[in-house]
Design a protein around this motif. Structure first.
Motif, PDB file in Angstrom:
ATOM      1  N   PRO A  47       1.977  -4.372  -1.074  1.00 52.56           N
ATOM      2  CA  PRO A  47       2.411  -5.086  -2.278  1.00 52.56           C
ATOM      3  C   PRO A  47       2.781  -6.527  -1.971  1.00 52.56           C
ATOM      4  O   PRO A  47       3.185  -6.861  -0.852  1.00 52.56           O
ATOM      5  CB  PRO A  47       3.641  -4.289  -2.719  1.00 52.56           C
ATOM      6  N   ALA A  48       2.648  -7.360  -2.974  1.00 54.39           N
ATOM      7  CA  ALA A  48       2.910  -8.796  -2.791  1.00 54.39           C
ATOM      8  C   ALA A  48       4.342  -9.059  -2.339  1.00 54.39           C
ATOM      9  O   ALA A  48       4.603 -10.021  -1.611  1.00 54.39           O
ATOM     10  CB  ALA A  48       2.620  -9.533  -4.095  1.00 54.39           C
ATOM     11  N   ASN A  49       5.269  -8.191  -2.724  1.00 55.54           N
ATOM     12  CA  ASN A  49       6.665  -8.432  -2.374  1.00 55.54           C
ATOM     13  C   ASN A  49       6.974  -8.134  -0.914  1.00 55.54           C
ATOM     14  O   ASN A  49       8.066  -8.430  -0.438  1.00 55.54           O
ATOM     15  CB  ASN A  49       7.593  -7.610  -3.279  1.00 55.54           C
ATOM     16  N   GLN A  50       6.024  -7.544  -0.164  1.00 58.73           N
ATOM     17  CA  GLN A  50       6.270  -7.192   1.226  1.00 58.73           C
ATOM     18  C   GLN A  50       5.188  -7.673   2.189  1.00 58.73           C
ATOM     19  O   GLN A  50       5.421  -7.761   3.387  1.00 58.73           O
ATOM     20  CB  GLN A  50       6.389  -5.656   1.361  1.00 58.73           C
ATOM     21  N   THR A  51       4.002  -7.972   1.683  1.00 61.45           N
ATOM     22  CA  THR A  51       2.854  -8.189   2.558  1.00 61.45           C
ATOM     23  C   THR A  51       3.025  -9.370   3.504  1.00 61.45           C
ATOM     24  O   THR A  51       2.542  -9.332   4.643  1.00 61.45           O
ATOM     25  CB  THR A  51       1.576  -8.389   1.711  1.00 61.45           C
ATOM     26  N   ALA A  52       3.716 -10.407   3.103  1.00 57.62           N
ATOM     27  CA  ALA A  52       3.800 -11.629   3.909  1.00 57.62           C
ATOM     28  C   ALA A  52       4.381 -11.378   5.290  1.00 57.62           C
ATOM     29  O   ALA A  52       4.030 -12.066   6.252  1.00 57.62           O
ATOM     30  CB  ALA A  52       4.623 -12.677   3.178  1.00 57.62           C
ATOM     31  N   ASP A  53       5.281 -10.419   5.416  1.00 55.77           N
ATOM     32  CA  ASP A  53       5.863 -10.144   6.727  1.00 55.77           C
ATOM     33  C   ASP A  53       5.740  -8.670   7.094  1.00 55.77           C
ATOM     34  O   ASP A  53       6.622  -8.078   7.699  1.00 55.77           O
ATOM     35  CB  ASP A  53       7.328 -10.586   6.773  1.00 55.77           C
ATOM     36  N   MET A  54       4.606  -8.082   6.781  1.00 48.81           N
ATOM     37  CA  MET A  54       4.414  -6.647   6.963  1.00 48.81           C
ATOM     38  C   MET A  54       3.919  -6.313   8.366  1.00 48.81           C
ATOM     39  O   MET A  54       3.067  -6.994   8.933  1.00 48.81           O
ATOM     40  CB  MET A  54       3.402  -6.115   5.943  1.00 48.81           C
ATOM     41  N   GLY A  55       4.443  -5.229   8.904  1.00 50.87           N
ATOM     42  CA  GLY A  55       3.931  -4.648  10.130  1.00 50.87           C
ATOM     43  C   GLY A  55       3.041  -3.455   9.813  1.00 50.87           C
ATOM     44  O   GLY A  55       3.168  -2.834   8.748  1.00 50.87           O
ATOM     45  N   ASN A  56       2.140  -3.127  10.734  1.00 55.14           N
ATOM     46  CA  ASN A  56       1.316  -1.937  10.540  1.00 55.14           C
ATOM     47  C   ASN A  56       2.170  -0.678  10.443  1.00 55.14           C
ATOM     48  O   ASN A  56       1.825   0.258   9.717  1.00 55.14           O
ATOM     49  CB  ASN A  56       0.313  -1.809  11.692  1.00 55.14           C
ATOM     50  N   ASP A  57       3.282  -0.658  11.167  1.00 53.13           N
ATOM     51  CA  ASP A  57       4.163   0.508  11.090  1.00 53.13           C
ATOM     52  C   ASP A  57       4.821   0.611   9.714  1.00 53.13           C
ATOM     53  O   ASP A  57       4.985   1.720   9.179  1.00 53.13           O
ATOM     54  CB  ASP A  57       5.219   0.467  12.188  1.00 53.13           C
ATOM     55  N   ASP A  58       5.184  -0.536   9.124  1.00 56.68           N
ATOM     56  CA  ASP A  58       5.794  -0.519   7.790  1.00 56.68           C
ATOM     57  C   ASP A  58       4.852   0.142   6.785  1.00 56.68           C
ATOM     58  O   ASP A  58       5.232   1.065   6.054  1.00 56.68           O
ATOM     59  CB  ASP A  58       6.097  -1.943   7.320  1.00 56.68           C
ATOM     60  N   GLN A  59       3.619  -0.349   6.746  1.00 57.54           N
ATOM     61  CA  GLN A  59       2.627   0.223   5.834  1.00 57.54           C
ATOM     62  C   GLN A  59       2.377   1.692   6.175  1.00 57.54           C
ATOM     63  O   GLN A  59       2.205   2.534   5.286  1.00 57.54           O
ATOM     64  CB  GLN A  59       1.322  -0.571   5.934  1.00 57.54           C
ATOM     65  N   GLY A  60       2.385   2.000   7.468  1.00 54.33           N
ATOM     66  CA  GLY A  60       2.104   3.358   7.902  1.00 54.33           C
ATOM     67  C   GLY A  60       3.081   4.378   7.351  1.00 54.33           C
ATOM     68  O   GLY A  60       2.678   5.499   6.994  1.00 54.33           O
ATOM     69  N   PHE A  61       4.364   4.026   7.272  1.00 58.28           N
ATOM     70  CA  PHE A  61       5.346   4.982   6.763  1.00 58.28           C
ATOM     71  C   PHE A  61       5.098   5.327   5.295  1.00 58.28           C
ATOM     72  O   PHE A  61       5.298   6.464   4.868  1.00 58.28           O
ATOM     73  CB  PHE A  61       6.770   4.450   6.960  1.00 58.28           C
ATOM     74  N   TRP A  62       4.635   4.354   4.532  1.00 50.15           N
ATOM     75  CA  TRP A  62       4.323   4.632   3.128  1.00 50.15           C
ATOM     76  C   TRP A  62       3.072   5.502   3.026  1.00 50.15           C
ATOM     77  O   TRP A  62       2.991   6.408   2.191  1.00 50.15           O
ATOM     78  CB  TRP A  62       4.162   3.328   2.351  1.00 50.15           C
ATOM     79  N   GLY A  63       2.101   5.239   3.891  1.00 49.69           N
ATOM     80  CA  GLY A  63       0.913   6.087   3.915  1.00 49.69           C
ATOM     81  C   GLY A  63       1.234   7.514   4.307  1.00 49.69           C
ATOM     82  O   GLY A  63       0.669   8.470   3.754  1.00 49.69           O
ATOM     83  N   ILE A  64       2.159   7.684   5.241  1.00 47.02           N
ATOM     84  CA  ILE A  64       2.575   9.019   5.661  1.00 47.02           C
ATOM     85  C   ILE A  64       3.270   9.748   4.516  1.00 47.02           C
ATOM     86  O   ILE A  64       3.083  10.959   4.331  1.00 47.02           O
ATOM     87  CB  ILE A  64       3.476   8.919   6.907  1.00 47.02           C
ATOM     88  N   ALA A  65       4.068   9.028   3.729  1.00 43.74           N
ATOM     89  CA  ALA A  65       4.707   9.657   2.567  1.00 43.74           C
ATOM     90  C   ALA A  65       3.660  10.157   1.582  1.00 43.74           C
ATOM     91  O   ALA A  65       3.760  11.270   1.054  1.00 43.74           O
ATOM     92  CB  ALA A  65       5.654   8.668   1.884  1.00 43.74           C
ATOM     93  N   ALA A  66       2.633   9.335   1.329  1.00 45.53           N
ATOM     94  CA  ALA A  66       1.557   9.758   0.430  1.00 45.53           C
ATOM     95  C   ALA A  66       0.808  10.954   1.008  1.00 45.53           C
ATOM     96  O   ALA A  66       0.404  11.867   0.277  1.00 45.53           O
ATOM     97  CB  ALA A  66       0.595   8.600   0.178  1.00 45.53           C
ATOM     98  N   MET A  67       0.634  10.971   2.334  1.00 48.85           N
ATOM     99  CA  MET A  67      -0.038  12.104   2.981  1.00 48.85           C
ATOM    100  C   MET A  67       0.766  13.377   2.808  1.00 48.85           C
ATOM    101  O   MET A  67       0.210  14.448   2.517  1.00 48.85           O
ATOM    102  CB  MET A  67      -0.236  11.789   4.470  1.00 48.85           C
ATOM    103  N   SER A  68       2.060  13.286   2.958  1.00 49.45           N
ATOM    104  CA  SER A  68       2.915  14.461   2.740  1.00 49.45           C
ATOM    105  C   SER A  68       2.811  14.958   1.308  1.00 49.45           C
ATOM    106  O   SER A  68       2.757  16.164   1.057  1.00 49.45           O
ATOM    107  CB  SER A  68       4.378  14.122   3.062  1.00 49.45           C
ATOM    108  N   ALA A  69       2.762  14.015   0.364  1.00 50.09           N
ATOM    109  CA  ALA A  69       2.636  14.402  -1.046  1.00 50.09           C
ATOM    110  C   ALA A  69       1.328  15.151  -1.281  1.00 50.09           C
ATOM    111  O   ALA A  69       1.302  16.158  -1.998  1.00 50.09           O
ATOM    112  CB  ALA A  69       2.703  13.155  -1.935  1.00 50.09           C
ATOM    113  N   ALA A  70       0.243  14.676  -0.668  1.00 50.67           N
ATOM    114  CA  ALA A  70      -1.038  15.368  -0.828  1.00 50.67           C
ATOM    115  C   ALA A  70      -1.000  16.757  -0.193  1.00 50.67           C
ATOM    116  O   ALA A  70      -1.426  17.747  -0.800  1.00 50.67           O
ATOM    117  CB  ALA A  70      -2.163  14.530  -0.209  1.00 50.67           C
ATOM    118  N   GLU A  71      -0.493  16.832   1.023  1.00 50.25           N
ATOM    119  CA  GLU A  71      -0.450  18.109   1.742  1.00 50.25           C
ATOM    120  C   GLU A  71       0.397  19.149   1.023  1.00 50.25           C
ATOM    121  O   GLU A  71       0.037  20.338   0.977  1.00 50.25           O
ATOM    122  CB  GLU A  71       0.118  17.892   3.144  1.00 50.25           C
ATOM    123  N   LEU A  72       1.528  18.728   0.489  1.00 51.30           N
ATOM    124  CA  LEU A  72       2.482  19.663  -0.108  1.00 51.30           C
ATOM    125  C   LEU A  72       2.245  19.872  -1.597  1.00 51.30           C
ATOM    126  O   LEU A  72       2.991  20.588  -2.244  1.00 51.30           O
ATOM    127  CB  LEU A  72       3.910  19.156   0.137  1.00 51.30           C
TER     128      LEU A  72
END
Length: 211
Positions: A47-72
């Motif tokens: 998102p624009a409010n976070q991308t300017a100083d984003m780490g791959n790990d930051d984005q990764g945690f949100w992707g993992i949350a979405a993965m958990s939602a899909a799995e469960l």
């Protein structure tokens, strides 16, 4: 304590687990609203409010949350919105494109953009989140490309020395300006956690294939 964006992603992931194990849907609408607010214009949790100083790990945690939602089988957003699996896949796809063979024979950098402090750091949590997501997407979709990426990431982490092949200690990171020849030997539990779940997922897949 300062607020970190990745911690909110991890929190929403925890609330998805809470719903799954308790059946209490009290927070479901808040979880969906919180996750969807941060998907960004490309539906990949940049998102624009976070991308300017984003780490791959930051984005990764949100992707993992979405993965958990899909799995469960957490209730998906409305049909016109991106669904949980698609969001997890979008995070994976964006990070696979950032795999960097220009130094250290591969790996993900900590930071996404080269103007960010830490761009030269290739660390375990960024690669661990990617490994975790790849393994779980492979298990969920049975698409071997994800498993290939999971194996590549594990092998790179081990080869560069961030994952000790004998003790399974996972060290924090390494500097690509030195071609990853020195290590930061700090150890954090979340590094171990993301690799542990990814490894368990891969083991379960091997066990299923051999059955």
């Amino acid at each position: 304590m300062p607020y970190y964006w990745w911690e909110a992603g991890a929190m929403f992931g925890s609330l998805i687990d809470y719903w799954y194990y308790t059946g209490d849907a009290t927070y479901n609408d808040v979880v969906t609203q919180g996750l969807m607010f941060q998907v960004g214009s490309r539906n990949d949790f940049m998102p624009a409010n976070q991308t300017a100083d984003m780490g791959n790990d930051d984005q990764g945690f949100w992707g993992i949350a979405a993965m958990s939602a899909a799995e469960l089988k957490f209730p998906n957003p409305p049909p016109k919105e991106p669904q949980w699996l698609a969001l997890a896949q979008a995070v994976f796809n964006s990070q696979a494109m950032r795999w960097d063979n220009s130094s250290c024979d591969g790996g993900l950098r900590w930071q996404v953009f080269n103007y960010e402090a830490g761009y030269n750091y290739k660390n375990s949590i960024s690669n661990g989140c990617f490994f975790n997501l790849a393994a779980r997407l492979g298990a969920y979709t049975q698409n071997g490309t994800y498993f290939d990426w999971a194996e590549r990431t594990w092998e790179w982490t081990e080869a560069v020395g961030l994952l000790d092949a004998n003790t399974y200690a996972i060290f924090d990171g390494t500097d690509d300006t030195m071609n990853c020849t020195t290590l930061n030997h700090l150890q954090w539990t979340y590094n171990s956690g993301v690799f542990l779940l990814g490894a368990a997922t891969m083991w379960n897949q091997v066990s299923t294939d051999l059955a």
